[in-house]
Design a protein around this motif. Structure first.
Motif, PDB file in Angstrom:
ATOM      1  N   ASP A  37       0.978  -1.279  -0.097  1.00  0.00           N
ATOM      2  CA  ASP A  37       0.018   0.218  -0.019  1.00  0.00           C
ATOM      3  C   ASP A  37       0.913   1.275   0.113  1.00  0.00           C
ATOM      4  O   ASP A  37       0.846   2.148  -0.616  1.00  0.00           O
ATOM      5  N   THR A 116      -8.399  -0.430  -3.825  1.00  0.00           N
ATOM      6  CA  THR A 116      -7.952  -1.617  -3.074  1.00  0.00           C
ATOM      7  C   THR A 116      -7.645  -1.386  -1.623  1.00  0.00           C
ATOM      8  O   THR A 116      -7.227  -2.278  -0.946  1.00  0.00           O
ATOM      9  N   GLN A 118      -7.992  -0.646   1.880  1.00  0.00           N
ATOM     10  CA  GLN A 118      -8.945  -1.123   2.971  1.00  0.00           C
ATOM     11  C   GLN A 118      -9.073  -0.221   3.875  1.00  0.00           C
ATOM     12  O   GLN A 118      -9.497  -0.534   5.336  1.00  0.00           O
ATOM     13  N   GLY A 245     -12.793  -1.186   0.600  1.00  0.00           N
ATOM     14  CA  GLY A 245     -11.941  -2.016  -0.149  1.00  0.00           C
ATOM     15  C   GLY A 245     -12.789  -2.913  -1.058  1.00  0.00           C
ATOM     16  O   GLY A 245     -14.113  -2.798  -1.406  1.00  0.00           O
ATOM     17  N   ASP A 249      -9.954  -9.011  -2.909  1.00  0.00           N
ATOM     18  CA  ASP A 249      -8.693  -8.802  -2.125  1.00  0.00           C
ATOM     19  C   ASP A 249      -8.594  -9.395  -0.792  1.00  0.00           C
ATOM     20  O   ASP A 249      -7.386 -10.101  -0.309  1.00  0.00           O
ATOM     21  N   GLN A 254      -4.030  -9.481  -1.674  1.00  0.00           N
ATOM     22  CA  GLN A 254      -3.955  -7.908  -2.574  1.00  0.00           C
ATOM     23  C   GLN A 254      -3.061  -8.240  -3.596  1.00  0.00           C
ATOM     24  O   GLN A 254      -1.825  -8.925  -3.561  1.00  0.00           O
ATOM     25  N   GLU A 255      -3.137  -7.643  -4.816  1.00  0.00           N
ATOM     26  CA  GLU A 255      -2.200  -7.615  -6.061  1.00  0.00           C
ATOM     27  C   GLU A 255      -1.068  -7.000  -5.515  1.00  0.00           C
ATOM     28  O   GLU A 255      -1.015  -5.919  -4.604  1.00  0.00           O
ATOM     29  N   GLN A 260      -0.600  -3.312  -9.707  1.00  0.00           N
ATOM     30  CA  GLN A 260      -1.637  -2.194  -9.690  1.00  0.00           C
ATOM     31  C   GLN A 260      -1.401  -0.997 -10.315  1.00  0.00           C
ATOM     32  O   GLN A 260      -2.186  -0.448 -10.980  1.00  0.00           O
TER      33      GLN A 260
END
Length: 305
Positions: A37, A116, A118, A245, A249, A254-255, A260
């Motif tokens: 993130d 994405t 959260q 989110g 995912d 998560q990617e 992303q």
């Protein structure tokens, strides 16, 4: 407004919202960011400021100088309110439609990164795919308007717009205490139908619509929420969704941040993903709210955005 003053004001506004997130402990209690993130958000913030925005303005200005050299500064004598109206239509309304179109199957992979996270926070404001901003019509139109003589008004407009957008994403829900003040109810009724607020924009980031609060198929406005009211995509509850989110995912992980940010140059290895050519995306069953193996990438943005 000079670029230095504009950037200084924007910097202070960012720090102000970030500070309120900490003071109210909303950041500490709700922001659960991973390393990916942080990498995605930092990389996008830097790339937008250092590459995408300067490039779009520079190239559009060069094209104008080549195609319409006699029009340089031609609109500089317009009154400020006329310039503001043109900016609201050519920048903010076009961004509404670009955002709305980005929830379609074709463009969803370029906007998915914004959903994405959260959590809500000023840190996710510029979280997106690199090509999402590079292709955004408003940035290129801004370059044309600057060439035509909008520089001073554009600086003020940008500061106001970013204040609203940062506030709408902030973990500090500035509108929440105002709803509880009876004397402010008429003002808040008008305000929430005019600009984006935390309540309306948090609904757009909700993980589900099932609670009647989430509305990821609408509330697309950036500066003006009025576009949602006008074009029928508004949903106002004065409440905030419990979860933010994407459900896929949560289920499948998560990617990676670079997938992303730079899709389609990088593609996902996940079983269910919108970030891989030909992949089958996760779909939440409408009736039971359970995972279904299914269906096509068309539906991921409809059920999970």
């Amino acid at each position: 407004m000079s670029s230095l003053l504009q950037n200084t004001l924007i910097g202070f506004i960012m720090l102000g919202f970030a500070g309120m997130e900490f003071v109210t402990r909303r950041y500490q209690t709700s922001v659960n960011a991973t390393h990916d993130d942080t990498k995605l958000e930092l990389a996008m913030f830097v790339s937008l400021l250092a590459i995408t925005q300067p490039l779009s303005i520079l190239v559009s200005g060069k094209l104008c100088a080549w195609l319409i050299p006699e029009q340089h500064g031609a609109w500089a004598a317009l009154p400020w309110w006329a310039m503001a109206a043109i900016l609201l239509i050519c920048d903010d309304m076009t961004q509404y439609w670009w955002h709305r179109m980005s929830h379609s199957p074709l463009l969803w992979p370029l906007h998915r990164a914004h959903h994405t996270a959260q959590y809500m926070s000023v840190r996710i404001t510029y979280r997106n795919n690199f090509f999402y901003y590079l292709m955004m019509p408003g940035l290129w139109i801004a370059g044309v308007l600057l060439y035509l003589g909008f520089a001073k008004v554009y600086g003020v407009y940008l500061v106001i717009k970013l204040t609203v957008i940062l506030g709408a994403h902030s973990a500090w829900r500035w509108d929440e205490p105002l709803y509880r003040i009876r004397a402010l109810r008429p003002l808040m009724w008008v305000l929430e139908r005019t600009i984006s607020t935390p309540a309306t924009h948090w609904a757009h980031h909700a993980m589900t619509n099932e609670d009647g609060i989430g509305h990821y198929k609408g509330n697309f406005g950036n500066l003006l929420f009025f576009w949602d009211v006008l074009f029928g995509s508004a949903h106002i509850t004065r409440k905030y969704p419990a979860r933010i989110g994407l459900q896929d995912d949560v289920l499948f992980g998560q990617e990676r941040w670079f997938t992303q940010m730079f899709y389609p140059l990088f593609q996902s290895r996940r079983a269910h993903s919108a970030l891989r050519f030909g992949a089958r995306a996760y779909v939440e069953d409408e009736t039971h709210g359970s995972a279904a193996d299914a269906l096509s990438p068309i539906n991921e943005q409809e059920r999970s955005a």
